[in-house]
Design an enzyme around this catalytic site. Structure first.
Site, PDB file in Angstrom:
ATOM      1  N   ASP A 176       3.483  14.814  14.092  1.00 32.45           N
ATOM      2  CA  ASP A 176       3.658  14.564  12.654  1.00 32.45           C
ATOM      3  C   ASP A 176       2.315  14.573  11.937  1.00 32.45           C
ATOM      4  O   ASP A 176       2.034  13.722  11.098  1.00 32.45           O
ATOM      5  CB  ASP A 176       4.381  13.235  12.425  1.00 32.45           C
ATOM      6  CG  ASP A 176       5.016  13.167  11.033  1.00 32.45           C
ATOM      7  OD1 ASP A 176       5.183  14.232  10.413  1.00 32.45           O
ATOM      8  OD2 ASP A 176       5.335  12.064  10.573  1.00 32.45           O
ATOM      9  N   GLY A 204       8.826   1.560   7.412  1.00 35.75           N
ATOM     10  CA  GLY A 204       8.976   0.459   6.480  1.00 35.75           C
ATOM     11  C   GLY A 204       7.755   0.340   5.589  1.00 35.75           C
ATOM     12  O   GLY A 204       6.871   1.194   5.603  1.00 35.75           O
ATOM     13  N   PRO A 205       7.641  -0.732   4.786  1.00 39.07           N
ATOM     14  CA  PRO A 205       6.500  -0.895   3.881  1.00 39.07           C
ATOM     15  C   PRO A 205       5.226  -1.268   4.629  1.00 39.07           C
ATOM     16  O   PRO A 205       5.271  -1.827   5.727  1.00 39.07           O
ATOM     17  CB  PRO A 205       6.942  -2.040   2.967  1.00 39.07           C
ATOM     18  CG  PRO A 205       7.911  -2.823   3.791  1.00 39.07           C
ATOM     19  CD  PRO A 205       8.624  -1.831   4.652  1.00 39.07           C
ATOM     20  N   VAL A 206       4.089  -0.954   4.008  1.00 39.85           N
ATOM     21  CA  VAL A 206       2.777  -1.293   4.550  1.00 39.85           C
ATOM     22  C   VAL A 206       2.062  -2.164   3.522  1.00 39.85           C
ATOM     23  O   VAL A 206       2.016  -1.824   2.336  1.00 39.85           O
ATOM     24  CB  VAL A 206       1.949  -0.028   4.855  1.00 39.85           C
ATOM     25  CG1 VAL A 206       0.601  -0.414   5.457  1.00 39.85           C
ATOM     26  CG2 VAL A 206       2.708   0.894   5.795  1.00 39.85           C
ATOM     27  N   LEU A 243       0.814  -1.216   0.000  1.00 40.73           N
ATOM     28  CA  LEU A 243       0.000   0.000   0.000  1.00 40.73           C
ATOM     29  C   LEU A 243       0.844   1.261   0.000  1.00 40.73           C
ATOM     30  O   LEU A 243       0.399   2.304  -0.470  1.00 40.73           O
ATOM     31  CB  LEU A 243      -0.914   0.015   1.235  1.00 40.73           C
ATOM     32  CG  LEU A 243      -1.958  -1.093   1.315  1.00 40.73           C
ATOM     33  CD1 LEU A 243      -2.627  -1.077   2.670  1.00 40.73           C
ATOM     34  CD2 LEU A 243      -2.993  -0.934   0.217  1.00 40.73           C
ATOM     35  N   GLY A 244       2.022   1.208   0.546  1.00 39.46           N
ATOM     36  CA  GLY A 244       2.851   2.398   0.626  1.00 39.46           C
ATOM     37  C   GLY A 244       4.155   2.100   1.333  1.00 39.46           C
ATOM     38  O   GLY A 244       4.438   0.967   1.738  1.00 39.46           O
ATOM     39  N   GLN A 245       4.980   3.142   1.482  1.00 42.83           N
ATOM     40  CA  GLN A 245       6.288   3.005   2.102  1.00 42.83           C
ATOM     41  C   GLN A 245       6.528   4.203   3.001  1.00 42.83           C
ATOM     42  O   GLN A 245       6.410   5.339   2.559  1.00 42.83           O
ATOM     43  CB  GLN A 245       7.384   2.946   1.023  1.00 42.83           C
ATOM     44  CG  GLN A 245       8.792   2.861   1.568  1.00 42.83           C
ATOM     45  CD  GLN A 245       9.162   1.451   1.985  1.00 42.83           C
ATOM     46  OE1 GLN A 245       8.660   0.486   1.435  1.00 42.83           O
ATOM     47  NE2 GLN A 245      10.064   1.334   2.940  1.00 42.83           N
TER      48      GLN A 245
END
Length: 819
Positions: free
Chosen positions: A627, A525-527, A519-521
């Site tokens: 954030d 880390g990656p998801v 799904l993303g980075q």
């Protein structure tokens, strides 16, 4: 003799230099002119080197084609073919401008194999120019002022960036993809992909000009009830101008990606993976996701989760039992009991006398083909259908209105996670049967469940002690790696509040962390997207070995989220800690992140910022996220926003109001000055971030990637400039400004800008608190303070040519993909 050789070499070198000089300054390397042809194997290259135009062959074939290919990709990738149906067998072909001004492909005998086929051209006055977009344009003169023909309008099987697939009904123009016969034969195949107006616009795939696949009606944001449901998120832009009868779809990407209609009639998304050195394919329309058009016939419903996949609607039976039993469902179904209104009509009774018809609700459905459209309210759809005896079904979508069907219902499909509610008209007698059957079924299932529960309770009692021992062993193994770092008691207390997943379970759920499920980075880390054994969808965040984050951020997120239960936060379901693996398991958010909507040029969707999502109180004190940004606000099925990524969060006690950190974390463009410069953070830190986000939503642009004509300013700088000039409406995204319909909406937009400027004040004491922001946005506080000059508007904190794609320093480097 040596002198003669030296002179010859020198002369050849001079000729070579002159030839290079002529090529550089005499003829454009991306243009075909009446005096300059392309002879096999010569080629042109677009100005930026993205595409090339020239002759090529496929493996194991001597056929020569003229086409457009990716120039910088090591794998031969063809996106357009001119002479797809007439290839020469040798290398004698020529591409040039003919005497009549057309762009043509000739063989060695000067026979025309392909032509742009434009009439009434001026001889010797046209040129063909290859653009970096992949578009080959034939125009008048070298300046290209007037385009006469474009390869984008004579599409092959590829749908590349900035192309428009669509139709102009009034002008009789249509652009559609045409499949190849096979992967190495570009001649005309059986399938085509295009935009059909119908009563409501839809994307369709045809097989030999017969409908093969429909996307479902376009509602202004998505094609409802189909796999192509997240159009904007996937980078697509759809224009459906009913008044001008112009309909088209295009897409834009910052990475190398295009779409291809393959020879089997599937629309394939192809993304270049530089690491693997090859294209990664993902099927947008395939037999595993969508049923073929009309596969189950009239009043038949397709459900790919069942066997057989076709069934008749309640109150209907197969028209041909023998064919139906053999798996041929095309003859469809027929109604077993006539509608009451039909019987009343045949008996001469007035409508409304005797029994009345009702409706059976089918959830998560792909609506049938060819609906009639009405703009009446949702509550009136049912009554409107009942008044018309020809109406056999209706559905409602907020972007379309009421949809009605008369006659046969064709191409219905049952989905498990998407779709709309479809109401099928049935006589009251059939509805009674359906309700009775449902009650009997529920009672039967309840009895079976009770019986099984009693039987399994005995088994659970015998195995309970064994499972407790096994669980303790698993927890002990999971915590072994952490014990030496943070202390067994601390980690144990925190992890025991969460469900512990084992590595094998999450690997299975994500298909072994398949790239297709990524799904993303982020900096963590990656998801990955995954599905547990109980069909529950999850998002798995896996700590990368190369990540700058580690145990501290991992445990911080566990600690913060495990203590927090709030509807506006992405729910942490559990974690996995085995050997070197550290993973967090969250609820899956199907509509990804807010930035995918806000920062799309064609978002078409106005998010009114809800400040309540930034208020999540703990018993021990408030949370400082540190954030907050658009990519950390995720959207669920109904586009409700939820905050994610608490790896940087801090918890304040009840008697604390400010703290200092030794390490600056977060994203620069969202940081308040006291935090970015001195490391001081407080509740007002997130207020500043919220103000930036508020102004980004209204403007549709990122704070550090904002350009307006000659102004190279951040959103804060530009907003402050327009505020002082009394022209604050210049900040508003066109999608929002063009959609405002009344003074109330205008006041709300103005109030968002005003509140946003108050939130980004340079000094924390000048910024409002979140409860006050809630009151201001809800118009409970009418008189707002006049904002002072925002932070970072006298000099840039960072260069504006740095694209703000995520957090900086040693923290979350988050890509734009959500989860």
């Amino acid at each position: 003799m040596e002198s003669v050789i030296s002179d010859s070499v020198l002369l050849a070198f001079e000729i070579l230099l002159l030839s290079c000089f002529y090529l550089q300054f005499g003829t454009a390397l991306d243009t075909v002119t009446p005096s300059e042809s392309i002879k096999d194997p010569e080629f042109l290259i677009s100005q930026g080197g993205v595409f090339r135009l020239g002759f090529f062959s496929f493996a194991n074939s001597t056929n020569r084609y003229v086409g457009i290919l990716y120039n910088q990709i090591p794998v031969q990738t063809v996106v357009w073919v001119a002479n797809r149906n007439k290839p020469p067998k040798d290398s004698s072909g020529i591409l040039n401008i003919s005497d009549d001004g057309n762009l043509v492909v000739l063989n060695g005998k000067a026979e025309i194999l392909w032509s742009s086929n434009i009439t009434n051209l001026v001889p010797n006055a046209t040129t063909a120019h290859l653009l970096d977009s992949g578009n080959l344009v034939l125009s008048n003169g070298e300046d290209g002022a007037s385009s006469l023909w474009k390869s984008f309008k004579d599409a092959s099987n590829a749908f590349i960036e900035t192309m428009k697939i669509g139709t102009d009904v009034q002008r009789g123009l249509k652009v559609e993809l045409k499949s190849w016969k096979s992967i190495d034969d570009p001649s005309d195949g059986s399938f085509s992909f295009g935009f059909e107006p119908f009563n409501i616009p839809e994307l369709v795939i045809r097989n030999n000009n017969k409908l093969y696949f429909r996307s479902g009606p376009w509602n202004g944001n998505i094609f409802i009830a189909t796999i192509m449901k997240t159009v904007y998120i996937d980078g697509f832009h759809v224009v459906a101008d009913n008044q001008r009868q112009v309909y088209y779809i295009t897409h834009e990407y910052s990475r190398l990606k295009y779409y291809e209609l393959d020879s089997q009639g599937k629309l394939v998304e192809r993304t270049w993976d530089a690491g693997k050195g090859d294209w990664i394919n993902m099927y947008f329309t395939s037999q595993t996701e969508s049923c073929v058009y009309g596969q189950c016939g009239a009043f038949g419903m397709c459900d790919l989760t069942k066997q057989p996949i076709c069934s008749c609607l309640k109150g209907f039976k197969p028209r041909n039992i023998e064919e139906w039993s053999r798996g041929n469902w095309s003859s469809g179904c027929f109604r077993t009991t006539p509608l009451q209104c039909q019987r009343d009509k045949n008996n001469g009774s007035e409508a409304g006398q005797g029994d009345v018809d009702g409706f059976l609700k089918l959830n998560m459905m792909k609506v049938p083909a060819f609906p009639d459209l009405s703009s009446i309210n949702n509550g009136e759809c049912k009554d409107q259908c009942l008044k018309n005896c020809s109406c056999v079904a209706y559905a409602y979508d907020a972007g379309i209105g009421c949809m009605f069907w008369s006659g046969d219902l064709i191409d219905m499909q049952k989905f498990s996670t998407r779709g709309v509610d479809l109401y099928i008209r049935l006589p009251s007698s059939e509805l009674v049967i359906v309700i009775t059957a449902a009650i009997v079924g529920i009672v039967t299932i309840t009895i079976i469940i009770l019986f099984l529960w009693c039987w399994m309770a005995k088994r659970r009692g015998r195995k309970q002690k064994h499972k407790q021992i096994e669980l303790q062993l698993n927890k002990g193994n999971a915590m072994t790696k952490f014990s030496s770092n943070v202390g067994e008691n601390s980690i144990g207390a925190k992890l025991q509040q969460l469900r512990l997943f084992n590595f094998e379970e999450l690997a299975t759920a994500t298909c072994n962390f398949d790239h297709a499920n990524k799904l993303g980075q982020g900096g963590f880390g990656p998801v990955y997207r995954g599905t547990l054994g109980d069909e529950k969808e999850i998002a798995v965040k896996r700590l990368s070995k190369a990540s700058v984050q580690g145990l501290e951020e991992f445990m911080n997120e566990v600690e913060v989220i495990s203590k927090l239960q709030h509807r506006n936060l992405v729910k942490l379901l559990g974690c996995c800690v085995e050997a070197e693996e550290k993973m967090l398991v969250y609820e899956y958010m199907p509509n990804k992140s807010l930035d995918a909507f806000v920062f799309a040029h064609f978002s078409g969707l106005y998010f009114y910022p809800n400040p309540h999502i930034f208020r999540a109180d703990l018993r021990t004190g408030p949370i400082i996220h540190r954030d907050l940004k658009a990519s950390n606000v995720l959207l669920d099925q109904e586009l409700n926003p939820k905050i994610s990524d608490f790896g940087m969060a801090k918890i304040f006690g009840g008697d604390e109001n400010q703290a200092i950190t030794k390490r600056i974390v977060g994203t620069y463009s969202y940081m308040p000055p006291e935090y970015a410069m001195q490391g001081q953070f407080s509740e007002k830190s997130d207020v500043f971030s919220f103000g930036v986000l508020l102004l980004e939503i209204v403007s549709g642009r990122r704070n550090t990637n904002f350009y307006n004509n000659s102004y190279h300013l951040s959103v804060l700088e530009y907003a402050w400039k327009l505020w002082n000039e009394g022209n604050i409406w210049g900040l508003v995204d066109k999608v929002i400004s063009e959609s405002k319909s009344d003074s109330k909406n205008e006041k709300e937009i103005w109030r968002c800008i005003h509140v946003g400027l108050l939130c980004v004040q340079e000094y924390a004491k000048d910024r409002p608190t979140m409860p006050i922001i809630v009151s201001m946005l809800n118009s409970e506080i009418l008189d707002l303070n006049t904002p002072k000059q925002p932070a970072f508007t006298q000099g840039p904190l960072m260069s504006h040519d740095v694209e703000d794609r995520g957090s900086l320093n040693d923290v979350t480097l988050t890509n734009l993909d959500g989860r």
